[in-house]
Motif scaffolding. Structure first.
Motif, short mmCIF file in Angstrom:
data_model
loop_
_atom_site.label_atom_id
_atom_site.label_comp_id
_atom_site.label_asym_id
_atom_site.label_seq_id
_atom_site.Cartn_x
_atom_site.Cartn_y
_atom_site.Cartn_z
N LYS A 137 0.86 -1.24 0.00
CA LYS A 137 0.13 -0.08 -0.18
C LYS A 137 0.96 1.38 0.05
CE LYS A 137 -3.85 2.17 2.01
NZ LYS A 137 -4.33 3.38 2.42
N HIS A 156 -0.20 -2.50 -6.16
CA HIS A 156 -0.68 -2.20 -4.71
C HIS A 156 -1.99 -1.41 -4.51
CE1 HIS A 156 1.82 1.09 -6.67
NE2 HIS A 156 0.72 2.05 -6.03
N THR A 157 -2.53 -1.29 -3.41
CA THR A 157 -3.52 -0.38 -2.97
C THR A 157 -2.87 0.69 -2.62
OG1 THR A 157 -3.35 -0.88 -0.71
CG2 THR A 157 -4.69 -2.34 -2.00
#
Length: 152
Positions: free
Chosen positions: A92, A127-128
Protein backbone atom coordinates in the motif's frame (compact mmCIF):
# COMPACT_ATOMS: atom_id res chain seq x y z
CA UNK A 1 15.57 -9.85 -14.11
CA UNK A 2 16.61 -8.69 -10.65
CA UNK A 3 15.30 -5.46 -9.16
CA UNK A 4 18.79 -3.94 -9.32
CA UNK A 5 19.08 -4.92 -13.00
CA UNK A 6 15.68 -3.42 -13.81
CA UNK A 7 16.59 -0.17 -12.02
CA UNK A 8 19.88 -0.03 -13.96
CA UNK A 9 18.01 -0.62 -17.22
CA UNK A 10 15.82 2.38 -16.34
CA UNK A 11 18.88 4.46 -15.49
CA UNK A 12 17.95 4.67 -11.81
CA UNK A 13 20.47 4.35 -9.02
CA UNK A 14 18.92 4.16 -5.58
CA UNK A 15 20.29 6.91 -3.35
CA UNK A 16 21.32 6.30 0.22
CA UNK A 17 18.16 6.06 2.30
CA UNK A 18 17.23 9.56 3.49
CA UNK A 19 17.71 10.13 7.23
CA UNK A 20 14.70 11.14 9.33
CA UNK A 21 14.26 14.90 9.67
CA UNK A 22 12.58 14.74 13.10
CA UNK A 23 11.82 12.37 15.98
CA UNK A 24 10.79 9.22 14.10
CA UNK A 25 12.40 6.21 12.47
CA UNK A 26 12.55 5.74 8.70
CA UNK A 27 11.05 2.24 8.84
CA UNK A 28 9.65 -0.38 11.17
CA UNK A 29 9.65 -4.08 10.32
CA UNK A 30 7.15 -6.46 11.89
CA UNK A 31 7.57 -9.99 10.59
CA UNK A 32 7.73 -9.80 6.82
CA UNK A 33 6.03 -6.40 6.64
CA UNK A 34 8.01 -3.15 6.46
CA UNK A 35 6.34 0.20 7.12
CA UNK A 36 8.21 3.09 5.51
CA UNK A 37 7.77 6.64 6.84
CA UNK A 38 6.69 9.35 4.42
CA UNK A 39 9.28 10.17 1.78
CA UNK A 40 9.23 13.71 0.42
CA UNK A 41 9.81 14.65 -3.20
CA UNK A 42 13.46 15.32 -3.99
CA UNK A 43 16.06 14.56 -6.60
CA UNK A 44 19.77 15.14 -7.22
CA UNK A 45 19.10 18.90 -7.27
CA UNK A 46 17.35 18.95 -3.88
CA UNK A 47 13.76 19.28 -2.78
CA UNK A 48 11.01 19.31 -5.38
CA UNK A 49 8.73 22.06 -4.13
CA UNK A 50 5.49 23.44 -5.47
CA UNK A 51 1.72 23.39 -5.27
CA UNK A 52 -0.26 21.51 -7.90
CA UNK A 53 -2.91 23.73 -9.43
CA UNK A 54 -0.85 26.85 -8.67
CA UNK A 55 2.95 26.86 -9.08
CA UNK A 56 3.37 23.33 -10.47
CA UNK A 57 2.06 21.57 -13.57
CA UNK A 58 0.77 17.99 -13.58
CA UNK A 59 3.85 16.53 -15.32
CA UNK A 60 6.14 18.02 -12.67
CA UNK A 61 3.92 16.55 -9.95
CA UNK A 62 4.12 13.13 -11.59
CA UNK A 63 7.93 13.40 -11.57
CA UNK A 64 7.83 14.45 -7.90
CA UNK A 65 5.76 11.37 -7.01
CA UNK A 66 8.21 9.16 -8.93
CA UNK A 67 11.04 10.61 -6.85
CA UNK A 68 9.16 9.60 -3.69
CA UNK A 69 8.91 6.02 -4.99
CA UNK A 70 12.67 5.95 -5.56
CA UNK A 71 13.21 7.07 -1.95
CA UNK A 72 10.74 4.44 -0.74
CA UNK A 73 12.76 1.74 -2.51
CA UNK A 74 15.95 3.14 -0.98
CA UNK A 75 14.37 2.78 2.46
CA UNK A 76 13.23 -0.78 1.70
CA UNK A 77 16.79 -1.59 0.64
CA UNK A 78 18.10 -0.18 3.94
CA UNK A 79 15.49 -2.15 5.88
CA UNK A 80 16.67 -5.29 4.09
CA UNK A 81 20.31 -4.78 5.05
CA UNK A 82 21.23 -3.50 1.60
CA UNK A 83 19.57 -6.35 -0.33
CA UNK A 84 16.67 -4.90 -2.36
CA UNK A 85 16.21 -8.40 -3.78
CA UNK A 86 14.40 -9.30 -0.55
CA UNK A 87 11.46 -7.11 -1.61
CA UNK A 88 8.46 -9.35 -2.31
CA UNK A 89 5.74 -6.83 -3.11
CA UNK A 90 4.33 -3.38 -2.56
CA UNK A 91 1.21 -3.58 -0.39
CA UNK A 92 0.00 0.00 0.00
CA UNK A 93 0.96 3.60 -0.68
CA UNK A 94 -0.54 6.60 1.07
CA UNK A 95 0.22 9.75 -0.88
CA UNK A 96 -0.22 13.41 -0.06
CA UNK A 97 -0.21 15.99 -2.85
CA UNK A 98 0.41 19.65 -2.06
CA UNK A 99 -2.43 21.13 -4.09
CA UNK A 100 -5.00 23.89 -4.31
CA UNK A 101 -8.59 23.41 -3.18
CA UNK A 102 -9.83 23.07 -6.75
CA UNK A 103 -7.10 20.68 -7.99
CA UNK A 104 -8.64 17.23 -8.40
CA UNK A 105 -5.97 15.22 -10.24
CA UNK A 106 -4.18 13.84 -7.17
CA UNK A 107 -4.55 10.26 -8.51
CA UNK A 108 -2.84 11.29 -11.76
CA UNK A 109 0.04 12.82 -9.78
CA UNK A 110 0.47 9.68 -7.66
CA UNK A 111 0.51 7.54 -10.81
CA UNK A 112 4.10 8.77 -11.07
CA UNK A 113 4.94 6.56 -8.10
CA UNK A 114 2.57 3.71 -8.91
CA UNK A 115 3.62 3.42 -12.55
CA UNK A 116 7.30 3.46 -11.58
CA UNK A 117 6.88 0.69 -9.00
CA UNK A 118 5.00 -1.50 -11.49
CA UNK A 119 7.63 -0.78 -14.15
CA UNK A 120 10.39 -1.92 -11.78
CA UNK A 121 8.61 -4.79 -10.01
CA UNK A 122 5.95 -5.98 -12.44
CA UNK A 123 2.91 -7.47 -10.71
CA UNK A 124 4.72 -7.33 -7.35
CA UNK A 125 4.58 -3.54 -7.70
CA UNK A 126 0.77 -3.43 -7.96
CA UNK A 127 -0.64 -2.06 -4.73
CA UNK A 128 -3.55 -0.48 -2.94
CA UNK A 129 -3.29 3.24 -2.36
CA UNK A 130 -4.77 6.51 -1.26
CA UNK A 131 -4.06 9.81 -3.03
CA UNK A 132 -5.21 12.86 -1.11
CA UNK A 133 -4.79 16.62 -1.23
CA UNK A 134 -2.88 18.53 1.42
CA UNK A 135 -3.00 22.29 1.94
CA UNK A 136 0.76 22.21 2.49
CA UNK A 137 3.54 19.69 3.07
CA UNK A 138 6.84 19.84 4.99
CA UNK A 139 9.36 22.28 3.50
CA UNK A 140 6.89 23.13 0.73
CA UNK A 141 7.46 19.86 -1.14
CA UNK A 142 5.02 18.84 -3.83
CA UNK A 143 4.44 15.22 -2.75
CA UNK A 144 4.96 12.95 0.26
CA UNK A 145 4.36 9.19 0.12
CA UNK A 146 4.53 6.50 2.78
CA UNK A 147 4.42 2.79 2.01
CA UNK A 148 3.87 -0.71 3.29
CA UNK A 149 5.98 -3.51 1.76
CA UNK A 150 6.35 -7.26 2.11
CA UNK A 151 9.89 -8.64 2.27
CA UNK A 152 11.53 -12.08 2.46
Amino acid sequence: MSIEDKLAELGVTLPNAPAPAANYVPFVQIGDIVYISGQISNDANGLIVGKLGDTMELDAGVAAARSCAISLLAQVKAACGGDIGRLERVIKLTAFVNSTDDFTDQPKVVNGASDFLVEVLGDAGRHTRSAVSAASLPLGVAVEIEGIFQVK
